[in-house]
Design a protein around this motif. Structure first.
Motif, PDB file in Angstrom:
ATOM      1  N   TRP A  67       0.826  -1.206   0.000  1.00  0.00           N
ATOM      2  CA  TRP A  67       0.000   0.000   0.000  1.00  0.00           C
ATOM      3  C   TRP A  67       0.862   1.258   0.000  1.00  0.00           C
ATOM      4  O   TRP A  67       0.511   2.270  -0.604  1.00  0.00           O
ATOM      5  CB  TRP A  67      -0.945  -0.004   1.201  1.00  0.00           C
ATOM      6  CG  TRP A  67      -2.254  -0.657   0.878  1.00  0.00           C
ATOM      7  CD1 TRP A  67      -2.577  -1.973   1.038  1.00  0.00           C
ATOM      8  CD2 TRP A  67      -3.398  -0.024   0.304  1.00  0.00           C
ATOM      9  NE1 TRP A  67      -3.860  -2.203   0.607  1.00  0.00           N
ATOM     10  CE2 TRP A  67      -4.392  -1.029   0.150  1.00  0.00           C
ATOM     11  CE3 TRP A  67      -3.697   1.267  -0.090  1.00  0.00           C
ATOM     12  CZ2 TRP A  67      -5.651  -0.761  -0.381  1.00  0.00           C
ATOM     13  CZ3 TRP A  67      -4.950   1.539  -0.623  1.00  0.00           C
ATOM     14  CH2 TRP A  67      -5.911   0.527  -0.766  1.00  0.00           C
TER      15      TRP A  67
ATOM     16  N   THR B  57       0.589   4.064  -2.986  1.00  0.00           N
ATOM     17  CA  THR B  57       0.318   5.472  -2.690  1.00  0.00           C
ATOM     18  C   THR B  57       1.470   6.350  -3.151  1.00  0.00           C
ATOM     19  O   THR B  57       1.265   7.423  -3.725  1.00  0.00           O
ATOM     20  CB  THR B  57       0.085   5.670  -1.185  1.00  0.00           C
ATOM     21  OG1 THR B  57      -0.910   4.749  -0.725  1.00  0.00           O
ATOM     22  CG2 THR B  57      -0.382   7.085  -0.892  1.00  0.00           C
TER      23      THR B  57
ATOM     24  N   VAL C  35      -8.498   6.784  -1.258  1.00  0.00           N
ATOM     25  CA  VAL C  35      -8.292   5.374  -1.596  1.00  0.00           C
ATOM     26  C   VAL C  35      -9.598   4.619  -1.389  1.00  0.00           C
ATOM     27  O   VAL C  35     -10.445   5.011  -0.572  1.00  0.00           O
ATOM     28  CB  VAL C  35      -7.172   4.739  -0.743  1.00  0.00           C
ATOM     29  CG1 VAL C  35      -5.841   5.414  -1.012  1.00  0.00           C
ATOM     30  CG2 VAL C  35      -7.507   4.795   0.738  1.00  0.00           C
TER      31      VAL C  35
ATOM     32  N   ARG D 213      -4.733  11.806  -0.467  1.00  0.00           N
ATOM     33  CA  ARG D 213      -5.277  10.975  -1.532  1.00  0.00           C
ATOM     34  C   ARG D 213      -6.552  10.294  -1.052  1.00  0.00           C
ATOM     35  O   ARG D 213      -6.717  10.022   0.142  1.00  0.00           O
ATOM     36  CB  ARG D 213      -4.288   9.879  -1.936  1.00  0.00           C
ATOM     37  CG  ARG D 213      -3.179  10.294  -2.853  1.00  0.00           C
ATOM     38  CD  ARG D 213      -3.667  10.540  -4.271  1.00  0.00           C
ATOM     39  NE  ARG D 213      -2.553  10.795  -5.166  1.00  0.00           N
ATOM     40  CZ  ARG D 213      -1.957  11.969  -5.316  1.00  0.00           C
ATOM     41  NH1 ARG D 213      -2.382  13.014  -4.615  1.00  0.00           N
ATOM     42  NH2 ARG D 213      -0.952  12.119  -6.162  1.00  0.00           N
TER      43      ARG D 213
END
Length: 244
Positions: free
Chosen positions: A141, A145, A186, A184
């Motif tokens: 992850w 990212t 997600v 961000r």
């Protein structure tokens, strides 16, 4: 730079100017050998900075064994020669650095590259990613990212690929001519989650567009910023994402 090369290509050279100077392979090896203790730096300030001021300041910041020498090859562009390889490596591993809160971009020394062709448009930063679900505090992850921001270089996880703590730490190479993201969105099991970014050693940003570096013509969003757009950011949302 391309315009200058095109202009030179159209010039009619004299017989004297057409003489070609060839360098032996031995001289190239000497350049590479000397470059092993060197780095190139650009200080992204809108004012000229003297090499003695830079040398004295950075020795204190780096805490290196001996004072490094700075040779100016352009406006705020210097070749740094370190006393030993350990000092050079220490400077590289501690990136990013700041000089008077301006970006201090270090690059590897390339002895066969003209100073005018050096590019200083990227830098690596440690980014702290908050609000990831505990089960997603992983290397995978972190890399996903990081890649969405620029180029993911490293993720601070244990041997099992898991990051433990309040945030996941990712080292990302960012394009300095793009807005600095504050987070961000997600998707986790069909649920949207907002991730908050906090940057380590973030320099001054353009308060209009959020770029770390603007071009010589200034901010692309507002024409009344200074020539590099390097001003303390006043956007509360982004300012809160800076770590010292």
């Amino acid at each position: 730079m391309d315009e200058i090369e095109d202009l030179c290509g159209n010039l009619r050279l004299t017989e004297e100017e057409e003489i070609i100077v060839e360098c032996s392979s031995g001289s190239e090896e000497e350049v590479l050998r000397k470059g092993a203790r060197r780095l190139v730096v650009k200080i992204c300030a809108n004012r000229a900075v003297g090499k003695e001021v830079v040398a004295n300041t950075m020795r204190k910041i780096w805490r290196i064994s001996k004072r490094a020498s700075f040779l100016e090859v352009g406006k705020n562009v210097f070749i740094i020669t370190f006393a030993n390889h350990a000092d050079r490596q220490h400077a590289l591993e501690g990136k990013p650095w700041l000089f008077d809160n301006f970006q201090f971009i270090l690059k590897l020394y390339e002895g066969d590259l003209e100073p005018g062709k050096m590019k200083f448009n990227v830098e690596s930063f440690w980014v702290h990613i908050f609000n990831l679900p505990l089960g997603h505090m992983t290397k995978d992850w972190g890399e996903r990212t990081g890649q969405s921001m620029g180029k993911a270089l490293d993720v601070d996880v244990d041997e099992g690929g898991i990051g433990w703590g309040k945030y996941l730490r990712v080292r990302v190479e960012l394009n300095l001519h793009k807005p600095t993201a504050s987070g961000r969105i997600v998707m986790v099991q069909d649920k949207k989650i907002w991730l908050t970014f906090k940057y380590k050693k973030l320099p001054r940003l353009c308060f209009v567009c959020g770029w770390i570096l603007n071009g010589v013509d200034g901010c692309s969003v507002a024409a009344d910023t200074d020539c590099f757009g390097l001003m303390p950011i006043i956007n509360v949302g982004l300012h809160s994402q800076t770590l010292t």
